[in-house]
Motif scaffolding. Structure first.
Motif, PDB file in Angstrom:
ATOM      1  N   LYS A  59       0.836  -1.214   0.000  1.00  0.00           N
ATOM      2  CA  LYS A  59       0.000   0.000   0.000  1.00  0.00           C
ATOM      3  C   LYS A  59       0.865   1.257   0.000  1.00  0.00           C
ATOM      4  O   LYS A  59       0.437   2.320  -0.474  1.00  0.00           O
ATOM      5  CB  LYS A  59      -0.898   0.023   1.236  1.00  0.00           C
ATOM      6  N   CYS A  60       2.056   1.143   0.523  1.00  0.00           N
ATOM      7  CA  CYS A  60       2.962   2.291   0.657  1.00  0.00           C
ATOM      8  C   CYS A  60       3.362   2.887  -0.680  1.00  0.00           C
ATOM      9  O   CYS A  60       3.700   4.071  -0.753  1.00  0.00           O
ATOM     10  CB  CYS A  60       4.195   1.866   1.435  1.00  0.00           C
ATOM     11  N   GLU A  62       1.432   2.669  -3.528  1.00  0.00           N
ATOM     12  CA  GLU A  62       0.262   2.774  -4.397  1.00  0.00           C
ATOM     13  C   GLU A  62       0.304   4.075  -5.193  1.00  0.00           C
ATOM     14  O   GLU A  62       0.564   5.149  -4.638  1.00  0.00           O
ATOM     15  CB  GLU A  62      -1.017   2.731  -3.546  1.00  0.00           C
ATOM     16  N   GLU A  64       2.464   4.832  -7.464  1.00  0.00           N
ATOM     17  CA  GLU A  64       3.804   5.106  -7.980  1.00  0.00           C
ATOM     18  C   GLU A  64       4.133   4.100  -9.095  1.00  0.00           C
ATOM     19  O   GLU A  64       3.728   2.952  -9.036  1.00  0.00           O
ATOM     20  CB  GLU A  64       4.852   4.963  -6.868  1.00  0.00           C
ATOM     21  N   GLU A  80       6.221  10.317   2.114  1.00  0.00           N
ATOM     22  CA  GLU A  80       4.843  10.046   1.697  1.00  0.00           C
ATOM     23  C   GLU A  80       4.520   8.558   1.833  1.00  0.00           C
ATOM     24  O   GLU A  80       3.391   8.175   2.110  1.00  0.00           O
ATOM     25  CB  GLU A  80       4.596  10.500   0.255  1.00  0.00           C
ATOM     26  N   ARG A  81       5.516   7.736   1.615  1.00  0.00           N
ATOM     27  CA  ARG A  81       5.282   6.290   1.750  1.00  0.00           C
ATOM     28  C   ARG A  81       4.986   5.918   3.196  1.00  0.00           C
ATOM     29  O   ARG A  81       4.190   5.017   3.464  1.00  0.00           O
ATOM     30  CB  ARG A  81       6.486   5.510   1.235  1.00  0.00           C
ATOM     31  N   GLU A  83       3.459   7.734   5.232  1.00  0.00           N
ATOM     32  CA  GLU A  83       2.074   8.147   5.488  1.00  0.00           C
ATOM     33  C   GLU A  83       1.085   7.141   4.896  1.00  0.00           C
ATOM     34  O   GLU A  83       0.004   6.943   5.435  1.00  0.00           O
ATOM     35  CB  GLU A  83       1.833   9.546   4.907  1.00  0.00           C
ATOM     36  N   ARG A  84       1.465   6.495   3.808  1.00  0.00           N
ATOM     37  CA  ARG A  84       0.558   5.525   3.177  1.00  0.00           C
ATOM     38  C   ARG A  84       0.595   4.157   3.860  1.00  0.00           C
ATOM     39  O   ARG A  84      -0.312   3.354   3.675  1.00  0.00           O
ATOM     40  CB  ARG A  84       0.948   5.330   1.710  1.00  0.00           C
ATOM     41  N   CYS A  85       1.649   3.870   4.572  1.00  0.00           N
ATOM     42  CA  CYS A  85       1.769   2.536   5.196  1.00  0.00           C
ATOM     43  C   CYS A  85       0.696   2.363   6.267  1.00  0.00           C
ATOM     44  O   CYS A  85       0.662   3.108   7.240  1.00  0.00           O
ATOM     45  CB  CYS A  85       3.159   2.365   5.813  1.00  0.00           C
ATOM     46  N   PRO A  86      -0.179   1.372   6.120  1.00  0.00           N
ATOM     47  CA  PRO A  86      -1.257   1.186   7.096  1.00  0.00           C
ATOM     48  C   PRO A  86      -0.769   0.678   8.441  1.00  0.00           C
ATOM     49  O   PRO A  86      -1.528   0.676   9.413  1.00  0.00           O
ATOM     50  CB  PRO A  86      -2.179   0.148   6.427  1.00  0.00           C
TER      51      PRO A  86
END
Ligand code: SF4
Ligand code: SF4
Length: 132
Positions: A59-60, A62, A64, A80-81, A83-86
């Protein structure tokens, strides 16, 4: 390939954080490492070593246009990655993200973990670890 965590064994010594920074940036600075020892929110004495889980579904990254395999091998990532990591598993300090690259297949943190809270499973196939 995957690092297994037994948080019951983690003493909270932070050696893993130190060796991670030392082996990647040549200096001991635990804020510039890809692993953090986090206390749980429940007020227990448990420590939780936290680092990238090497997900199959990343998900990190996504959105790209990058190669997953290449990105997995990088220690420095864009924040930014993180921030995307759940799983909140990428560490950020001073606008720089630090991602566990498994030390290129020779994880240094597992070597200094004397209580054996971090163990490296060499037999696991790359890319099959999923969320630990
Ligand atoms: S744990 Fe987070 S950073 Fe690591 S692969 Fe999974 S989504 Fe990406
Ligand atoms: S395997 Fe290497 S990069 Fe990953 S947390 Fe351990 S020392 Fe850091």
């Amino acid at each position: 390939m995957k690092i297994k965590v037994n948080k019951k064994k983690c003493s909270g010594c932070h050696l893993c954080e130190m060796v991670c920074s030392l082996s990647h940036i040549g200096a001991i600075n635990i804020e510039k490492s890809a692993i953090r020892i986090r206390k749980d929110d429940l007020g227990t004495s448990l420590n939780t070593p936290t680092f990238c889980l090497q997900c199959k579904d990343m998900k990190c990254i996504e959105g790209e246009h990058v190669q997953e395999g290449l990105e997995k091998r990088k220690f420095f990532w864009d924040k930014e990655r993180a921030e995307r990591c759940p799983f909140d598993a990428v560490m950020v300090f001073d606008d720089q993200a630090y991602h566990c690259d498994l030390c290129g297949g020779n994880p240094q943190c597992t070597k200094v973990c004397t209580p054996k809270a971090l163990r490296y499973n060499r037999r696991g196939a790359p890319g099959t670890s999923g969320a630990a």
